[in-house]
Design a protein around this motif. Structure first.
Motif, PDB file in Angstrom:
ATOM      1  N   LEU A 197       0.830  -1.209   0.000  1.00  0.00           N
ATOM      2  CA  LEU A 197       0.000   0.000   0.000  1.00  0.00           C
ATOM      3  C   LEU A 197       0.860   1.254   0.000  1.00  0.00           C
ATOM      4  O   LEU A 197       0.590   2.206  -0.733  1.00  0.00           O
ATOM      5  CB  LEU A 197      -0.926   0.008   1.212  1.00  0.00           C
ATOM      6  N   PHE A 201       0.839   4.166  -3.015  1.00  0.00           N
ATOM      7  CA  PHE A 201       0.426   5.555  -2.822  1.00  0.00           C
ATOM      8  C   PHE A 201       1.589   6.530  -2.969  1.00  0.00           C
ATOM      9  O   PHE A 201       1.396   7.687  -3.332  1.00  0.00           O
ATOM     10  CB  PHE A 201      -0.309   5.718  -1.494  1.00  0.00           C
ATOM     11  N   THR A 253      -1.806  -4.470  -8.157  1.00  0.00           N
ATOM     12  CA  THR A 253      -3.161  -4.627  -7.626  1.00  0.00           C
ATOM     13  C   THR A 253      -3.747  -5.976  -8.039  1.00  0.00           C
ATOM     14  O   THR A 253      -4.362  -6.678  -7.232  1.00  0.00           O
ATOM     15  CB  THR A 253      -4.072  -3.501  -8.133  1.00  0.00           C
ATOM     16  N   GLN A 257      -4.350  -8.556  -4.882  1.00  0.00           N
ATOM     17  CA  GLN A 257      -5.635  -7.941  -4.554  1.00  0.00           C
ATOM     18  C   GLN A 257      -6.139  -8.328  -3.159  1.00  0.00           C
ATOM     19  O   GLN A 257      -6.737  -7.506  -2.477  1.00  0.00           O
ATOM     20  CB  GLN A 257      -6.669  -8.266  -5.622  1.00  0.00           C
ATOM     21  N   ILE A 260      -4.371  -6.184  -0.589  1.00  0.00           N
ATOM     22  CA  ILE A 260      -4.763  -4.784  -0.722  1.00  0.00           C
ATOM     23  C   ILE A 260      -6.157  -4.561  -0.141  1.00  0.00           C
ATOM     24  O   ILE A 260      -6.382  -3.624   0.625  1.00  0.00           O
ATOM     25  CB  ILE A 260      -4.703  -4.359  -2.202  1.00  0.00           C
ATOM     26  N   VAL A 261      -7.071  -5.451  -0.474  1.00  0.00           N
ATOM     27  CA  VAL A 261      -8.430  -5.309   0.055  1.00  0.00           C
ATOM     28  C   VAL A 261      -8.426  -5.401   1.579  1.00  0.00           C
ATOM     29  O   VAL A 261      -9.059  -4.593   2.267  1.00  0.00           O
ATOM     30  CB  VAL A 261      -9.367  -6.384  -0.554  1.00  0.00           C
ATOM     31  N   LEU A 264      -6.952  -2.126   3.009  1.00  0.00           N
ATOM     32  CA  LEU A 264      -7.790  -0.945   2.831  1.00  0.00           C
ATOM     33  C   LEU A 264      -9.020  -0.989   3.716  1.00  0.00           C
ATOM     34  O   LEU A 264      -9.432   0.022   4.274  1.00  0.00           O
ATOM     35  CB  LEU A 264      -8.214  -0.808   1.370  1.00  0.00           C
ATOM     36  N   THR A 265      -9.617  -2.163   3.869  1.00  0.00           N
ATOM     37  CA  THR A 265     -10.814  -2.236   4.700  1.00  0.00           C
ATOM     38  C   THR A 265     -10.446  -2.075   6.168  1.00  0.00           C
ATOM     39  O   THR A 265     -11.224  -1.567   6.951  1.00  0.00           O
ATOM     40  CB  THR A 265     -11.591  -3.549   4.502  1.00  0.00           C
ATOM     41  N   GLY A 267      -8.143  -0.087   7.505  1.00  0.00           N
ATOM     42  CA  GLY A 267      -7.882   1.276   7.960  1.00  0.00           C
ATOM     43  C   GLY A 267      -8.558   2.361   7.157  1.00  0.00           C
ATOM     44  O   GLY A 267      -8.605   3.497   7.575  1.00  0.00           O
ATOM     45  N   GLY A 268      -9.079   2.005   5.987  1.00  0.00           N
ATOM     46  CA  GLY A 268      -9.589   3.061   5.125  1.00  0.00           C
ATOM     47  C   GLY A 268      -8.476   4.019   4.763  1.00  0.00           C
ATOM     48  O   GLY A 268      -8.686   5.207   4.583  1.00  0.00           O
ATOM     49  N   LYS A 270      -5.437   5.851   2.679  1.00  0.00           N
ATOM     50  CA  LYS A 270      -5.251   6.339   1.324  1.00  0.00           C
ATOM     51  C   LYS A 270      -4.242   7.457   1.385  1.00  0.00           C
ATOM     52  O   LYS A 270      -4.118   8.110   2.399  1.00  0.00           O
ATOM     53  CB  LYS A 270      -6.586   6.846   0.788  1.00  0.00           C
ATOM     54  N   GLY A 271      -3.543   7.644   0.311  1.00  0.00           N
ATOM     55  CA  GLY A 271      -2.515   8.688   0.297  1.00  0.00           C
ATOM     56  C   GLY A 271      -3.093  10.085   0.392  1.00  0.00           C
ATOM     57  O   GLY A 271      -4.260  10.295   0.146  1.00  0.00           O
TER      58      GLY A 271
ATOM     59  N   LEU B 183     -13.588   2.760  -3.045  1.00  0.00           N
ATOM     60  CA  LEU B 183     -13.223   2.798  -1.626  1.00  0.00           C
ATOM     61  C   LEU B 183     -14.472   2.696  -0.753  1.00  0.00           C
ATOM     62  O   LEU B 183     -14.499   1.955   0.231  1.00  0.00           O
ATOM     63  CB  LEU B 183     -12.452   4.082  -1.308  1.00  0.00           C
ATOM     64  N   LEU B 186     -15.632  -0.867  -0.720  1.00  0.00           N
ATOM     65  CA  LEU B 186     -14.839  -1.740   0.154  1.00  0.00           C
ATOM     66  C   LEU B 186     -15.224  -1.549   1.617  1.00  0.00           C
ATOM     67  O   LEU B 186     -15.384  -2.528   2.364  1.00  0.00           O
ATOM     68  CB  LEU B 186     -13.351  -1.438  -0.011  1.00  0.00           C
ATOM     69  N   LEU B 187     -15.381  -0.283   2.029  1.00  0.00           N
ATOM     70  CA  LEU B 187     -15.728  -0.015   3.426  1.00  0.00           C
ATOM     71  C   LEU B 187     -17.087  -0.621   3.772  1.00  0.00           C
ATOM     72  O   LEU B 187     -17.265  -1.224   4.828  1.00  0.00           O
ATOM     73  CB  LEU B 187     -15.755   1.493   3.690  1.00  0.00           C
ATOM     74  N   ILE B 232     -14.846   9.681   5.548  1.00  0.00           N
ATOM     75  CA  ILE B 232     -13.651   9.536   4.711  1.00  0.00           C
ATOM     76  C   ILE B 232     -13.849  10.244   3.369  1.00  0.00           C
ATOM     77  O   ILE B 232     -12.980  10.966   2.888  1.00  0.00           O
ATOM     78  CB  ILE B 232     -13.327   8.040   4.515  1.00  0.00           C
TER      79      ILE B 232
END
Lengths: 272, 303
Positions: A197, A201, A253, A257, A260-261, A264-265, A267-268, A270-271, B183, B186-187, B232
């Motif tokens: 990740l 980013f 990705t 995947q 990555i999924v 991301l789920t 912490g949510g 993102k750059g 995004l 996904l959340l 977010i």
């Protein structure tokens, strides 16, 4: 009959969902494989016939493209490496101390707009005489990579059972040894997620390099953006360059995947 | 009685020892904390300091106190940028939330090739924003762009997309929606996976329609996740820079000049560091307030 119709409707909605993503990338690919005549034809030519690699050849013929690619590689790898070096122990420490407030502080880095770091850091780098090197870009990329690594690692270390480390401590290991030889090997999947990740980013980041980079220190996103400004209508080479810039990330990705999924789920993240 | 207090005492010792141990772990955090201090906290403090000066790069540097802030209130260009940012943010929150929810409901079903479909669906959010923005720019071309050709095929008059003041922000929102709906999906997908199954079984027995199940079970249970996605998305939309900068640079005229773009121009085109810093401080205060407000809402909807 009703069941079949329902299934068909469902399949259709799945196709509808993923088609915007697919079509944009396919159009990008199509533009990059056609000559200029076909690219500016109206009605548009969709399938390149015959496809040509001239656009890619043109991109690589500019010797600065390889320089900028090399810059991007150095920046992303350094920013990710340093973030891992600092962030993995930090995530461990925060998880062990259950210092949720410290973790909250890191979230603030997530909501700060990237530009707001740039004015003071820009002045600082000027005073230090670092402009014209890659160092300012690497340092500012830490603003993105470090919070990602710390955030992912906290949730990973919190999910590990503590018994093994405690056993090591009872056997006389120092807490550093318990971390290095027990916790860290167990958290390797988490480190992979954090690494992927933060690399993506950092690679994608535009805002820091567009301000801080000089002629020789541009990263790929900045270099590709400059191609648009100066050569309004040469869509073929531009698309080829754009595709080359984003291809490593898209491949990563597709390959990773699952990680990555999961990351991301969690912490949510993102750059900036 | 005495054994209970003995257990309590033992528990207290363990707790104390744990905390003692905890203190040693601080050294794991120190290096990262120094980096955070240098790259994140120092810039904040320094920005605040600069904002009290009329600080032009390469020429004057004069202490002006709060003059930069009072100037903001009468700066019409800043006011418009603020309104535009709110307009852009509202649209860029609503659409990804609706579409992301729909997508999450679909991906929550099992179907063949689901993994592949999901990976393709999240590609936009991983792709390099600049690269994608360039492709959009080519597609928006009023004469040669593929989008106007598509409109023509279905009988809709061509649009000026980003080349007209009225359509530029909705068009930029379109790109933002394409980019960040994954995004949200996904959340929410994470949220759907965590929902309890009991209410659904009860509803099935009672013969509820799918729409009723969605309205009275899924939506309320999913509310906390929706609020997280809302937070977010709001923050990210406020911060949006890359695609706007690449596609329009704030144009045509200043029709898509959001606060972030205005900020960029003040600082790095006009080298007006003091004033730009004041904009940063106000902008950041705005983001923090909105974030805090949304966090507060989140506490409210928690069952």
């Amino acid at each position: 009959m009703k069941r079949i119709l329902g299934k068909l409707g469902f399949a259709l909605s799945v196709v509808l969902l993923i088609s915007p993503a697919i079509l944009i990338f396919l159009w990008m690919l199509s533009l990059s494989l056609k000559n200029e005549l076909d690219n500016t034809a109206f009605p548009p030519v969709f399938i390149p016939s015959p496809p040509t690699l001239d656009n890619y050849a043109e991109v690589f013929a500019r010797n600065d493209f390889l320089l900028y690619a090399w810059n991007s590689v150095i920046v992303s790898f350094s920013a990710t490496g340093i973030a891992l070096l600092l962030g993995v122990p930090a995530g461990y420490g925060i998880a062990k101390m259950r210092a949720t407030r410290l973790a909250g502080l890191i979230l603030i880095a997530r909501i700060t707009p990237g530009l707001s770091y740039l004015i003071p850091l820009f002045l600082l780098f000027q005073w230090l005489g670092l402009t014209g090197t890659l160092a300012p870009i690497i340092i500012t990329h830490l603003v993105i990579t470090l919070p990602i690594v710390v955030w992912v690692m906290i949730s990973f270390f919190e999910g590990l059972p503590g018994e093994l480390e405690e056993a090591a401590l009872v056997d006389g290991a120092t807490i550093w040894q318990a971390f290095r030889h027990v916790a860290m090997p167990l958290a390797r999947p988490g480190i992979t997620v954090a690494c992927i990740l933060s690399f993506i980013f950092s690679w994608n980041n535009f805002i820091f390099a567009v301000v801080l980079a000089g002629r020789e220190t541009r990263t790929l996103p900045v270099a590709v953006n400059n191609m648009l400004t100066f050569e309004q209508i040469s869509w073929g080479p531009l698309s080829a360059a754009a595709l080359l810039v984003t291809a490593p990330v898209l491949l990563l990705t597709l390959l990773a995947q699952k990680q990555i999924v999961a990351g991301l789920t969690a912490g949510g993240v993102k750059g900036a | 009685m005495s054994s209970a207090s003995a257990i309590e005492a033992a528990a207290a010792t363990i707790e104390r020892r744990r905390r003692n141990y905890a203190r040693h772990y601080i050294w794991f955090v120190v290096p990262a904390a120094i980096a955070v201090l240098g790259t994140i906290l120092f810039p904040w403090a320094f920005t605040f300091y600069i904002s009290a000066f009329d600080w032009r790069l390469g020429s004057t540097r004069e202490f002006v106190g709060f003059a930069n802030y009072t100037k903001l209130f009468t700066d019409e260009r800043f006011g418009w940028a603020l309104l535009r940012t709110l307009y852009y943010t509202t649209l860029s929150v609503i659409f990804p939330l609706i579409l992301g929810l729909a997508a999450a409901l679909i991906f929550n079903h099992k179907f063949p090739l689901r993994g592949l479909a999901r990976t393709i669906f999240i590609l936009p959010m991983m792709a390099t924003p600049v690269a994608v923005a360039l492709v959009w720019t080519m597609m928006f071309h009023p004469q040669l762009g593929v989008l106007n050709w598509l409109l023509q095929q279905v009988g809709i008059p061509p649009s000026m997309w980003v080349y007209h003041a009225d359509s530029v922000i909705p068009t930029l929102v379109l790109v933002e929606v394409w980019h960040w709906t994954p995004l949200v999906m996904l959340l929410l997908l994470g949220g759907l996976a965590a929902l309890p199954i009991d209410p659904y079984e009860a509803a099935k027995i009672d013969g509820a329609t799918p729409l009723q199940v969605f309205r009275y079970i899924t939506l309320p249970l999913l509310a906390p996740y929706l609020v997280v996605a809302l937070i977010i998305r709001t923050i990210d939309a406020l911060k949006a820079f890359d695609t706007i900068y690449v596609i329009t640079q704030g144009g045509p005229g200043s029709a898509s000049e959001t606060i972030n773009i205005y900020l960029y121009l003040q600082a790095f085109a006009f080298y007006n560091m003091g004033y730009a810093s004041a904009v940063v401080v106000v902008f950041f205060a705005l983001i923090l307030t909105l974030a805090a407000l949304l966090m507060w809402t989140r506490e409210k909807v928690r069952p």
